[in-house]
Design a protein around this motif. Sequence first.
Motif, PDB file in Angstrom:
ATOM      1  N   ALA A 180     -11.802  -3.535 -11.926  1.00  0.00           N
ATOM      2  CA  ALA A 180     -12.453  -2.215 -11.595  1.00  0.00           C
ATOM      3  C   ALA A 180     -11.386  -1.121 -10.895  1.00  0.00           C
ATOM      4  CB  ALA A 180     -13.765  -2.393 -11.041  1.00  0.00           C
ATOM      5  N   ILE A 181     -10.668  -1.717  -9.827  1.00  0.00           N
ATOM      6  CA  ILE A 181     -10.114  -0.850  -9.039  1.00  0.00           C
ATOM      7  C   ILE A 181      -8.928  -0.671  -9.969  1.00  0.00           C
ATOM      8  CG2 ILE A 181      -8.590  -0.883  -6.971  1.00  0.00           C
ATOM      9  CD1 ILE A 181     -10.695  -2.495  -5.587  1.00  0.00           C
ATOM     10  N   ASP A 182      -8.177  -1.439 -10.578  1.00  0.00           N
ATOM     11  CA  ASP A 182      -7.078  -1.082 -11.539  1.00  0.00           C
ATOM     12  C   ASP A 182      -7.558  -0.095 -12.443  1.00  0.00           C
ATOM     13  OD1 ASP A 182      -5.763  -2.955 -10.354  1.00  0.00           O
ATOM     14  OD2 ASP A 182      -5.717  -4.611 -11.793  1.00  0.00           O
ATOM     15  N   ALA A 183      -8.717  -0.237 -13.156  1.00  0.00           N
ATOM     16  CA  ALA A 183      -8.941   0.836 -14.015  1.00  0.00           C
ATOM     17  C   ALA A 183      -9.168   2.136 -13.355  1.00  0.00           C
ATOM     18  CB  ALA A 183     -10.353   0.526 -14.733  1.00  0.00           C
ATOM     19  N   LEU A 184      -9.528   2.337 -11.926  1.00  0.00           N
ATOM     20  CA  LEU A 184      -9.727   3.625 -11.360  1.00  0.00           C
ATOM     21  C   LEU A 184      -8.320   4.253 -10.986  1.00  0.00           C
ATOM     22  CD1 LEU A 184     -12.737   2.950  -9.119  1.00  0.00           C
ATOM     23  CD2 LEU A 184     -12.659   4.449 -11.030  1.00  0.00           C
ATOM     24  N   LEU A 185      -7.280   3.224 -10.676  1.00  0.00           N
ATOM     25  CA  LEU A 185      -6.020   3.538 -10.347  1.00  0.00           C
ATOM     26  C   LEU A 185      -5.525   3.911 -11.703  1.00  0.00           C
ATOM     27  CD1 LEU A 185      -4.950   0.765  -7.754  1.00  0.00           C
ATOM     28  CD2 LEU A 185      -5.006   3.160  -7.292  1.00  0.00           C
ATOM     29  N   ALA A 186      -5.490   3.487 -12.663  1.00  0.00           N
ATOM     30  CA  ALA A 186      -4.940   3.899 -14.160  1.00  0.00           C
ATOM     31  C   ALA A 186      -5.427   5.188 -14.282  1.00  0.00           C
ATOM     32  CB  ALA A 186      -5.279   2.778 -15.123  1.00  0.00           C
ATOM     33  N   ARG A 187      -6.456   5.547 -14.147  1.00  0.00           N
ATOM     34  CA  ARG A 187      -6.968   7.087 -14.293  1.00  0.00           C
ATOM     35  C   ARG A 187      -6.158   7.972 -13.470  1.00  0.00           C
ATOM     36  NH1 ARG A 187     -13.336   6.682 -13.572  1.00  0.00           N
ATOM     37  NH2 ARG A 187     -12.999   8.839 -12.885  1.00  0.00           N
ATOM     38  N   ARG A 188      -5.590   7.489 -12.456  1.00  0.00           N
ATOM     39  CA  ARG A 188      -4.945   8.327 -11.427  1.00  0.00           C
ATOM     40  C   ARG A 188      -3.464   7.996 -11.606  1.00  0.00           C
ATOM     41  NH1 ARG A 188      -9.540   7.371  -9.406  1.00  0.00           N
ATOM     42  NH2 ARG A 188     -10.525   8.786  -8.262  1.00  0.00           N
ATOM     43  N   GLY A 189      -2.996   7.600 -12.904  1.00  0.00           N
ATOM     44  CA  GLY A 189      -1.632   7.351 -13.137  1.00  0.00           C
ATOM     45  C   GLY A 189      -0.982   6.358 -12.215  1.00  0.00           C
ATOM     46  N   VAL A 190      -1.538   5.737 -11.684  1.00  0.00           N
ATOM     47  CA  VAL A 190      -1.183   4.404 -10.808  1.00  0.00           C
ATOM     48  C   VAL A 190      -1.060   3.104 -11.315  1.00  0.00           C
ATOM     49  CG1 VAL A 190      -1.049   3.190  -8.221  1.00  0.00           C
ATOM     50  CG2 VAL A 190      -1.792   5.848  -8.532  1.00  0.00           C
ATOM     51  N   ARG A 191       0.164   2.607 -11.451  1.00  0.00           N
ATOM     52  CA  ARG A 191       0.195   1.361 -11.940  1.00  0.00           C
ATOM     53  C   ARG A 191       0.165   0.120 -10.856  1.00  0.00           C
ATOM     54  NH1 ARG A 191       4.657   0.129 -16.143  1.00  0.00           N
ATOM     55  NH2 ARG A 191       3.688  -2.003 -16.031  1.00  0.00           N
ATOM     56  N   PRO A 192      -0.827  -0.624 -10.739  1.00  0.00           N
ATOM     57  CA  PRO A 192      -0.993  -1.804  -9.903  1.00  0.00           C
ATOM     58  C   PRO A 192       0.395  -2.547  -9.659  1.00  0.00           C
ATOM     59  CG  PRO A 192      -2.797  -1.907 -11.234  1.00  0.00           C
ATOM     60  CD  PRO A 192      -2.128  -0.892 -11.805  1.00  0.00           C
ATOM     61  N   PRO A 193       0.835  -2.812  -8.775  1.00  0.00           N
ATOM     62  CA  PRO A 193       2.097  -3.833  -8.362  1.00  0.00           C
ATOM     63  C   PRO A 193       1.871  -5.222  -9.118  1.00  0.00           C
ATOM     64  CG  PRO A 193       0.897  -3.870  -6.402  1.00  0.00           C
ATOM     65  CD  PRO A 193       0.222  -2.639  -7.448  1.00  0.00           C
ATOM     66  N   THR A 194       2.971  -5.624  -9.889  1.00  0.00           N
ATOM     67  CA  THR A 194       2.730  -6.983 -10.223  1.00  0.00           C
ATOM     68  C   THR A 194       3.554  -7.917  -9.573  1.00  0.00           C
ATOM     69  OG1 THR A 194       4.825  -6.628 -11.537  1.00  0.00           O
ATOM     70  CG2 THR A 194       2.926  -6.155 -12.595  1.00  0.00           C
ATOM     71  N   PRO A 195       3.143  -9.286  -9.664  1.00  0.00           N
ATOM     72  CA  PRO A 195       3.644 -10.249  -8.761  1.00  0.00           C
ATOM     73  C   PRO A 195       5.263 -10.429  -8.789  1.00  0.00           C
ATOM     74  CG  PRO A 195       1.922 -11.305 -10.041  1.00  0.00           C
ATOM     75  CD  PRO A 195       2.322  -9.802 -10.555  1.00  0.00           C
ATOM     76  N   THR A 196       5.905  -9.688  -9.915  1.00  0.00           N
ATOM     77  CA  THR A 196       7.370  -9.838 -10.044  1.00  0.00           C
ATOM     78  C   THR A 196       7.981  -8.569  -9.312  1.00  0.00           C
ATOM     79  OG1 THR A 196       7.105  -8.927 -12.000  1.00  0.00           O
ATOM     80  CG2 THR A 196       7.376 -11.471 -11.843  1.00  0.00           C
ATOM     81  N   THR A 197       7.361  -7.614  -9.124  1.00  0.00           N
ATOM     82  CA  THR A 197       7.949  -6.217  -8.708  1.00  0.00           C
ATOM     83  C   THR A 197       7.494  -5.675  -7.397  1.00  0.00           C
ATOM     84  OG1 THR A 197       6.418  -5.070 -10.008  1.00  0.00           O
ATOM     85  CG2 THR A 197       8.398  -5.449 -11.327  1.00  0.00           C
ATOM     86  N   ALA A 198       6.174  -6.405  -6.879  1.00  0.00           N
ATOM     87  CA  ALA A 198       5.745  -6.130  -5.837  1.00  0.00           C
ATOM     88  C   ALA A 198       6.205  -6.035  -4.438  1.00  0.00           C
ATOM     89  CB  ALA A 198       4.090  -6.276  -5.609  1.00  0.00           C
ATOM     90  N   PRO A 199       6.712  -5.545  -3.690  1.00  0.00           N
ATOM     91  CA  PRO A 199       7.147  -5.873  -2.312  1.00  0.00           C
ATOM     92  C   PRO A 199       6.178  -6.769  -1.413  1.00  0.00           C
ATOM     93  CG  PRO A 199       6.573  -3.707  -2.027  1.00  0.00           C
ATOM     94  CD  PRO A 199       6.168  -4.104  -3.587  1.00  0.00           C
ATOM     95  N   LYS A 200       6.654  -7.497  -0.664  1.00  0.00           N
ATOM     96  CA  LYS A 200       5.806  -8.448  -0.034  1.00  0.00           C
ATOM     97  C   LYS A 200       4.535  -7.847   0.835  1.00  0.00           C
ATOM     98  CE  LYS A 200       5.851 -12.396   3.041  1.00  0.00           C
ATOM     99  NZ  LYS A 200       6.801 -13.242   4.144  1.00  0.00           N
ATOM    100  N   ASP A 201       4.422  -6.807   1.259  1.00  0.00           N
ATOM    101  CA  ASP A 201       3.324  -6.152   1.866  1.00  0.00           C
ATOM    102  C   ASP A 201       2.527  -5.633   0.912  1.00  0.00           C
ATOM    103  OD1 ASP A 201       4.619  -3.974   0.758  1.00  0.00           O
ATOM    104  OD2 ASP A 201       4.693  -2.555   2.707  1.00  0.00           O
ATOM    105  N   GLU A 202       2.613  -5.741  -0.464  1.00  0.00           N
ATOM    106  CA  GLU A 202       1.603  -5.379  -1.490  1.00  0.00           C
ATOM    107  C   GLU A 202       0.652  -6.530  -1.486  1.00  0.00           C
ATOM    108  OE1 GLU A 202       2.748  -1.657  -2.048  1.00  0.00           O
ATOM    109  OE2 GLU A 202       1.134  -2.484  -2.961  1.00  0.00           O
ATOM    110  N   ALA A 203       0.925  -7.719  -0.966  1.00  0.00           N
ATOM    111  CA  ALA A 203       0.063  -8.984  -1.042  1.00  0.00           C
ATOM    112  C   ALA A 203      -0.884  -9.158  -2.578  1.00  0.00           C
ATOM    113  CB  ALA A 203      -1.183  -8.526  -0.023  1.00  0.00           C
TER     114      ALA A 203
END
Length: 214
Positions: A180-203
Amino acid sequence: MQRRVQRHRLILGGVAGLALLGGALALAWPRPPAEGSADVTFARDMSAHHAQAVEMSVTMVKRAADPAVKLLAQDILLTQQAQIGQMQGWLMAWGRPLAGTEAPLAGMDRTGMGLATPQQVQELAYLPVGVAERQYLQVMRRHHQGGVAMARLALRDLNRPEVRAFAGRVVTAQTSEIGAIDALLARRGVRPPTPTTAPKDEATATPMDGMTHE
């Protein structure tokens, strides 16, 4: 006289029966978990983890302009506050103090558990509302991922069936809320980090390597 003897025999038999029943119940009823056990540690640590989510959600229930964000914050607030009460109820029923000798989450990687920094928590109260909403969603996404990882890790060692069931519900519910959070972020043009691209502090949801007790 004979009736009195019979009555005494019945009373003694009843007492003996109750004693046997009590012994059987004592054997069948699980003992309260010991101090330092996985169940006690999980109840304290997850309560502390939930407490930060509640604190951030209280702020966003008051400030959010987007009804969907306000509803999400309200749901997290009510659900996790109730779960804190449930976990603290277990500790009291087990005869364990709500706080141990160590601070909650001691010796654990706070970033790996998705915990927000004190500054991030404070910023939600004064950033412009739209910016605060986006930050809340991003921080809460990491927070939920940390909660899911904590619950999965605990499931390896938990013994009490009610605590195991609770941890399983945390995994299911918070994984669903991440969607649900991912859908709300997508509406704001924010792509959630993926395991391959996210920095370590993105958890991200999978790697929680640092999330172990020292």
